[in-house]
Design a protein around this motif. Structure first.
Motif, PDB file in Angstrom:
ATOM      1  N   ALA A 147       0.877  -1.397   0.120  1.00  0.00           N
ATOM      2  CA  ALA A 147      -0.118   0.065   0.076  1.00  0.00           C
ATOM      3  C   ALA A 147       0.864   1.324  -0.079  1.00  0.00           C
ATOM      4  CB  ALA A 147      -0.909  -0.101   1.246  1.00  0.00           C
ATOM      5  N   ALA A 148       0.359   2.183  -0.488  1.00  0.00           N
ATOM      6  CA  ALA A 148       1.317   3.656  -0.719  1.00  0.00           C
ATOM      7  C   ALA A 148       1.968   3.956   0.566  1.00  0.00           C
ATOM      8  CB  ALA A 148       0.367   4.838  -1.014  1.00  0.00           C
ATOM      9  N   TRP A 149       1.270   3.950   1.827  1.00  0.00           N
ATOM     10  CA  TRP A 149       2.014   4.505   2.775  1.00  0.00           C
ATOM     11  C   TRP A 149       2.187   3.477   4.151  1.00  0.00           C
ATOM     12  CZ3 TRP A 149       3.523   9.052   1.754  1.00  0.00           C
ATOM     13  CH2 TRP A 149       2.878   9.875   0.832  1.00  0.00           C
ATOM     14  N   GLU A 150       2.848   2.279   3.367  1.00  0.00           N
ATOM     15  CA  GLU A 150       3.268   1.270   4.628  1.00  0.00           C
ATOM     16  C   GLU A 150       4.499   1.732   5.056  1.00  0.00           C
ATOM     17  OE1 GLU A 150       2.053  -2.970   4.580  1.00  0.00           O
ATOM     18  OE2 GLU A 150       1.330  -2.349   2.461  1.00  0.00           O
ATOM     19  N   LEU A 151       4.861   2.491   6.165  1.00  0.00           N
ATOM     20  CA  LEU A 151       6.213   2.972   6.390  1.00  0.00           C
ATOM     21  C   LEU A 151       6.364   2.445   8.032  1.00  0.00           C
ATOM     22  CD1 LEU A 151       5.800   6.457   5.015  1.00  0.00           C
ATOM     23  CD2 LEU A 151       6.865   4.417   3.911  1.00  0.00           C
ATOM     24  N   ASP A 152       7.952   2.292   8.268  1.00  0.00           N
ATOM     25  CA  ASP A 152       8.189   1.865   9.314  1.00  0.00           C
ATOM     26  C   ASP A 152       8.999   3.244  10.005  1.00  0.00           C
ATOM     27  OD1 ASP A 152       9.908   1.070  11.526  1.00  0.00           O
ATOM     28  OD2 ASP A 152      10.880  -0.530  10.361  1.00  0.00           O
ATOM     29  N   PRO A 153       8.234   3.561  11.217  1.00  0.00           N
ATOM     30  CA  PRO A 153       8.525   4.752  11.924  1.00  0.00           C
ATOM     31  C   PRO A 153      10.246   4.644  12.349  1.00  0.00           C
ATOM     32  CG  PRO A 153       7.061   3.416  13.101  1.00  0.00           C
ATOM     33  CD  PRO A 153       7.002   2.822  11.912  1.00  0.00           C
ATOM     34  N   THR A 154      10.547   3.975  12.565  1.00  0.00           N
ATOM     35  CA  THR A 154      11.966   3.720  13.185  1.00  0.00           C
ATOM     36  C   THR A 154      12.887   4.059  12.015  1.00  0.00           C
ATOM     37  OG1 THR A 154      12.506   1.467  12.467  1.00  0.00           O
ATOM     38  CG2 THR A 154      11.284   1.868  14.577  1.00  0.00           C
ATOM     39  N   MET A 155      12.387   4.317  10.911  1.00  0.00           N
ATOM     40  CA  MET A 155      13.465   4.560   9.816  1.00  0.00           C
ATOM     41  C   MET A 155      13.651   5.982   9.413  1.00  0.00           C
ATOM     42  SD  MET A 155      12.171   1.979   6.574  1.00  0.00           S
ATOM     43  CE  MET A 155      13.176   3.083   5.374  1.00  0.00           C
ATOM     44  N   PHE A 156      12.536   6.819   9.944  1.00  0.00           N
ATOM     45  CA  PHE A 156      12.627   8.397   9.735  1.00  0.00           C
ATOM     46  C   PHE A 156      12.748   9.153  10.846  1.00  0.00           C
ATOM     47  CE2 PHE A 156       9.800   5.827   7.131  1.00  0.00           C
ATOM     48  CZ  PHE A 156      10.280   6.596   5.861  1.00  0.00           C
ATOM     49  N   SER A 157      13.347  10.495  10.501  1.00  0.00           N
ATOM     50  CA  SER A 157      13.794  11.342  11.524  1.00  0.00           C
ATOM     51  C   SER A 157      12.767  12.181  12.323  1.00  0.00           C
ATOM     52  CB  SER A 157      14.854  12.251  10.927  1.00  0.00           C
ATOM     53  OG  SER A 157      14.356  12.950   9.796  1.00  0.00           O
ATOM     54  N   GLU A 158      11.586  12.032  11.720  1.00  0.00           N
ATOM     55  CA  GLU A 158      10.284  12.813  12.482  1.00  0.00           C
ATOM     56  C   GLU A 158       9.168  12.057  12.459  1.00  0.00           C
ATOM     57  OE1 GLU A 158      10.299  14.946   8.359  1.00  0.00           O
ATOM     58  OE2 GLU A 158      11.615  13.484   9.026  1.00  0.00           O
ATOM     59  N   PRO A 159       8.301  12.133  13.208  1.00  0.00           N
ATOM     60  CA  PRO A 159       7.039  11.349  13.437  1.00  0.00           C
ATOM     61  C   PRO A 159       6.393  11.425  11.986  1.00  0.00           C
ATOM     62  CG  PRO A 159       7.174  13.190  15.255  1.00  0.00           C
ATOM     63  CD  PRO A 159       8.255  13.185  14.321  1.00  0.00           C
ATOM     64  N   LEU A 160       5.862  10.354  11.875  1.00  0.00           N
ATOM     65  CA  LEU A 160       5.154  10.009  10.444  1.00  0.00           C
ATOM     66  C   LEU A 160       3.457  10.582  10.605  1.00  0.00           C
ATOM     67  CD1 LEU A 160       6.119   6.408   9.498  1.00  0.00           C
ATOM     68  CD2 LEU A 160       7.149   8.630   8.693  1.00  0.00           C
ATOM     69  N   PRO A 161       3.094  11.179   9.631  1.00  0.00           N
ATOM     70  CA  PRO A 161       1.693  11.623   9.319  1.00  0.00           C
ATOM     71  C   PRO A 161       0.811  10.381   9.841  1.00  0.00           C
ATOM     72  CG  PRO A 161       2.996  12.305   7.397  1.00  0.00           C
ATOM     73  CD  PRO A 161       3.693  11.327   8.127  1.00  0.00           C
ATOM     74  N   THR A 208       6.525  10.048  -6.986  1.00  0.00           N
ATOM     75  CA  THR A 208       7.285   9.905  -8.284  1.00  0.00           C
ATOM     76  C   THR A 208       7.432   8.519  -8.725  1.00  0.00           C
ATOM     77  OG1 THR A 208       9.379   9.825  -7.456  1.00  0.00           O
ATOM     78  CG2 THR A 208       8.431  11.976  -8.077  1.00  0.00           C
ATOM     79  N   CYS A 209       7.175   7.345  -7.920  1.00  0.00           N
ATOM     80  CA  CYS A 209       7.533   6.003  -8.533  1.00  0.00           C
ATOM     81  C   CYS A 209       6.125   5.007  -8.164  1.00  0.00           C
ATOM     82  CB  CYS A 209       8.562   5.384  -7.577  1.00  0.00           C
ATOM     83  SG  CYS A 209      10.075   5.876  -7.988  1.00  0.00           S
ATOM     84  N   TRP A 210       5.602   5.003  -6.773  1.00  0.00           N
ATOM     85  CA  TRP A 210       4.481   4.218  -6.676  1.00  0.00           C
ATOM     86  C   TRP A 210       3.166   4.820  -7.332  1.00  0.00           C
ATOM     87  CZ3 TRP A 210      -0.276   4.277  -4.637  1.00  0.00           C
ATOM     88  CH2 TRP A 210      -0.851   2.859  -4.351  1.00  0.00           C
ATOM     89  N   GLN A 211       2.809   5.894  -7.051  1.00  0.00           N
ATOM     90  CA  GLN A 211       1.749   6.707  -7.615  1.00  0.00           C
ATOM     91  C   GLN A 211       1.746   6.335  -9.268  1.00  0.00           C
ATOM     92  OE1 GLN A 211      -0.806   7.801  -5.321  1.00  0.00           O
ATOM     93  NE2 GLN A 211      -1.927   7.129  -7.067  1.00  0.00           N
ATOM     94  N   PRO A 212       2.563   6.880  -9.674  1.00  0.00           N
ATOM     95  CA  PRO A 212       2.393   6.663 -11.464  1.00  0.00           C
ATOM     96  C   PRO A 212       2.567   5.283 -11.788  1.00  0.00           C
ATOM     97  CG  PRO A 212       4.397   8.537 -10.925  1.00  0.00           C
ATOM     98  CD  PRO A 212       3.966   7.526  -9.672  1.00  0.00           C
ATOM     99  N   TYR A 213       3.132   4.094 -11.283  1.00  0.00           N
ATOM    100  CA  TYR A 213       3.151   2.887 -11.516  1.00  0.00           C
ATOM    101  C   TYR A 213       1.465   2.468 -11.281  1.00  0.00           C
ATOM    102  CZ  TYR A 213       3.680  -2.042 -11.637  1.00  0.00           C
ATOM    103  OH  TYR A 213       3.551  -3.463 -11.997  1.00  0.00           O
ATOM    104  N   HIS A 214       0.982   2.795 -10.153  1.00  0.00           N
ATOM    105  CA  HIS A 214      -0.542   2.283 -10.070  1.00  0.00           C
ATOM    106  C   HIS A 214      -1.691   3.241 -10.800  1.00  0.00           C
ATOM    107  CE1 HIS A 214      -0.047  -0.943  -6.959  1.00  0.00           C
ATOM    108  NE2 HIS A 214       1.012  -0.286  -6.715  1.00  0.00           N
ATOM    109  N   ASP A 215      -1.151   4.487 -11.036  1.00  0.00           N
ATOM    110  CA  ASP A 215      -2.197   5.204 -11.907  1.00  0.00           C
ATOM    111  C   ASP A 215      -2.290   4.414 -13.418  1.00  0.00           C
ATOM    112  OD1 ASP A 215      -2.649   6.860 -10.116  1.00  0.00           O
ATOM    113  OD2 ASP A 215      -1.510   8.359 -10.827  1.00  0.00           O
ATOM    114  N   ALA A 216      -0.956   4.025 -13.818  1.00  0.00           N
ATOM    115  CA  ALA A 216      -0.994   3.161 -15.037  1.00  0.00           C
ATOM    116  C   ALA A 216      -1.668   1.838 -14.862  1.00  0.00           C
ATOM    117  CB  ALA A 216       0.566   2.976 -15.439  1.00  0.00           C
ATOM    118  N   LEU A 217      -1.352   0.932 -14.108  1.00  0.00           N
ATOM    119  CA  LEU A 217      -2.179  -0.192 -13.928  1.00  0.00           C
ATOM    120  C   LEU A 217      -3.443   0.033 -13.625  1.00  0.00           C
ATOM    121  CD1 LEU A 217      -2.082  -3.296 -13.440  1.00  0.00           C
ATOM    122  CD2 LEU A 217      -1.243  -2.851 -11.032  1.00  0.00           C
TER     123      LEU A 217
END
Length: 287
Positions: A84-98, A141-150
């Motif tokens: 899914a577009a926003w499956e993100l690991d919070p430990t990877m980022f320097s600030e809190p995730l949305p 720039t990557c995930w969204q264009p790919y799924h727009d095309a699909l």
């Protein structure tokens, strides 16, 4: 793995007929930008261990069979289009995730979110936390264009044919001796919810007839693409196909071996069989 501007995906239209069949390869992208390599603690060879090497080439003849071929150019280690577009690991980022990010999925916990934290045996990709803006830019720039095309390809087939078959093509590591041998192929239909039994049986029978060992749903039942797009009651069928890399490549050198062309021929015939299945009048409605 060259520099310069590279589009996030390529679409190869059918050159023989217009069948309601799409072959997609979200993980065979191999454009590793200099910027990404500088950002990573791993070299390009280590990063490529997460790549579905050459799967797009294995299905290169799909358009000549009447199917559309879609494949990403960006590497899975950079951005994973089968999440899914926003499956993100919070430990990877320097600030809190949305708040809209999914930070607790099983894939995130394993280190394989939309922006992967690790590459299998080679460990963490990044030596330090990333800004959230980096994840946002990759998804936009990557995930969204790919799924727009699909999504657009699925919609065109639905409007033109009233049905669509999506074969989501992947590769998997070869036999893991300590856990028992993996099969040659794994068909993932999300435990029967993403496509009709007839489509799964067709693919399985084709591969078994060529002497391959085929499993269903274990250990791969289908990722985001299969589960998101597969709506058989609405005429859209999705089936994930996992191919053992031992069939066509050396997993140490990451180069194709003598099995590549014979496997490519089998998969070309498989696509032709799926095209014939998809072209049968009333097939999806009857199933």
């Amino acid at each position: 793995m060259t520099g310069g501007a590279v589009p996030p995906f390529y679409v190869h239209a059918p050159t023989a007929g217009q069948a309601p069949v799409i072959v997609a390869s979200p993980h065979s992208g191999r454009h590793y930008s200099a910027e990404f390599l500088r950002m990573s603690r791993l070299d390009a060879v280590a990063l490529r261990r997460s790549e579905d090497c050459y799967v797009d080439r294995l299905f290169a003849a799909a358009p000549a069979q009447g199917a559309t071929l879609l494949h990403a150019t960006f590497p899975r280690a950079y951005c994973d289009a089968n999440r899914a577009a926003w499956e993100l690991d919070p430990t990877m980022f320097s600030e809190p995730l949305p708040h809209w990010c999914d930070t607790t999925s099983s894939k995130v916990r394993a280190g394989f979110g939309t922006i992967a934290r690790i590459v299998s045996r080679d460990g963490p990709i990044y030596p330090r936390p990333l800004p959230f803006s980096e994840a946002e830019a990759r998804i936009r720039t990557c995930w969204q264009p790919y799924h727009d095309a699909l999504s657009a390809l699925v919609q065109v087939n639905m409007e033109r044919h009233g049905s669509c078959i999506l074969l989501d093509a992947h590769s998997m590591p070869g036999p893991l001796k300590r856990r028992g041998d993996l099969p040659d192929f794994v068909l993932g239909n999300a435990w029967g919810t993403a496509c009709t039994p007839a489509l799964t049986a067709l693919v399985e029978q084709h591969l078994v007839a060529h002497g391959y060992n085929v499993a269903r749903n274990v250990p791969f039942a289908g990722g985001f693409v299969t589960r998101h797009y597969g709506r058989p009651r609405r005429g859209v069928q999705a089936l994930q196909l996992e191919i053992s890399r031992t069939l066509y490549m050396d997993q140490t050198t990451l180069q194709p071996h003598a099995g590549f062309e014979p496997l490519q021929a089998v998969l070309t015939d498989l696509v032709a069989s799926i095209v014939r299945h998809g072209d049968m009048p009333g097939r999806q409605a009857a199933e």
